[in-house]
Design an enzyme around this catalytic site. Sequence first.
Site, PDB file in Angstrom:
ATOM      1  N   THR A   1       7.730  63.822  22.742  1.00 44.23           N
ATOM      2  CA  THR A   1       8.911  63.377  22.885  1.00 44.23           C
ATOM      3  C   THR A   1       8.552  61.859  23.342  1.00 44.23           C
ATOM      4  O   THR A   1       7.803  61.623  23.967  1.00 44.23           O
ATOM      5  CB  THR A   1       9.735  63.967  24.082  1.00 44.23           C
ATOM      6  OG1 THR A   1       9.917  65.417  23.809  1.00 44.23           O
ATOM      7  CG2 THR A   1      11.048  63.439  24.294  1.00 44.23           C
TER       8      THR A   1
ATOM      9  N   PHE B   1      10.238  58.757  25.163  1.00 44.41           N
ATOM     10  CA  PHE B   1      11.208  58.216  26.128  1.00 44.41           C
ATOM     11  C   PHE B   1      11.279  56.680  26.289  1.00 44.41           C
ATOM     12  O   PHE B   1      10.182  56.108  26.029  1.00 44.41           O
ATOM     13  CB  PHE B   1      10.829  58.527  27.424  1.00 44.41           C
ATOM     14  CG  PHE B   1      10.505  60.083  27.590  1.00 44.41           C
ATOM     15  CD1 PHE B   1      11.755  60.846  28.123  1.00 44.41           C
ATOM     16  CD2 PHE B   1       9.307  60.850  27.289  1.00 44.41           C
ATOM     17  CE1 PHE B   1      11.263  62.237  28.204  1.00 44.41           C
ATOM     18  CE2 PHE B   1       9.316  62.233  27.208  1.00 44.41           C
ATOM     19  CZ  PHE B   1      10.463  62.905  27.737  1.00 44.41           C
TER      20      PHE B   1
END
Length: 353
Positions: free
Chosen positions: A254, A256
């Site tokens: 992921t 960010f």
Amino acid sequence: MTIPEHRQAIDKLDTHIVKLLNERTKHVLAIGEIKLKAGEEIYAPHRERAVLQRICRRNEGPMSNESLRAIYREIMSSALSLEKSMTIAYLGPEATFTHQAAIRRFGSSLRYSAQKTIADVFSEVSKNRADYGVVPVENSTEGVVTHTLDMFVDSDLKIVAQIVLPVQHCLLCNGRRTQIRKLFAHPQALAQCRGWVQNHLPRAEIIETSSNARSAEFAAKEKDSAAIAGVLAAEKYGVRIVEQDIQDNAANATRFLVLGRQCSPPTAKDRTSIMFSIVDQVGALYRALSPFRRYRINMTKIESRPSKRKAWEYFFFVDCDGHLTDRKVAKALELLSEQCSFVKVLGSYPNTE
């Protein structure tokens, strides 16, 4: 050398290391004082990147570069906390992957403030109640986090850094796996582990939760239940890890974004994020993207989102290589502005991961 002799040598080295760390911190504090007087930001992602690269180049082992970076992350975190009382807002609750990403970027010495929504993170930074914010923007398996993109439409905040976190989902349970009747999971986590769940827990009742941390909290309280969550959540809520790396894609990660108020200076390896809208004409998007081809700028991502202001009107979000101060990027943005009804630079930041 005997064991006592090795230990004596270690004690001498530790004394020297402590002295050098304090000397280093004094220099950092002096720089911080100069920055504060000049009204500059204390946190400098470009300088952080340069330091980590330099120490890794000088590392001759046996310590790994990863371990060395982790040590220096805490050294820099400690120094930042002494320079200024700094608060990092993040999409909570505590022990989520966003929390883990924030600690990975800023270390454990700063103050962290969990927020209920992505909008709350933007608000805390905009209102100066937090110095920086950390929000998810995309997952390699499930794609973009649309709410984060939508927030940039009306926000003046800039992207000052990015964090790419390998997402390692675990099955948490305080009982036996054969006794699991309920599985608590956030929809994103469940989507990333769907194949494993179908193969190993086909009869479990799946209950969706608001976060991975909440899943771990519920699993800690309910008998014959389990959760999909990370190591940090397992530690916080005292739930045993019975299976690791249950995500279907081994390369699951992921990305960010770190939100701040000022763009980072160029580092020679940067990424720029922009958003724009176009007039409703045939070939408008093709013409808008042509400056990137003309100046041979690599586009790494493009997403479209409804403007929510007018039916069938869209904003386009683009990531490209380079810094907004680079000649080619500046020229491309200038041409893009001529082709579009609206252009906004969301930030230029080190492309470190």
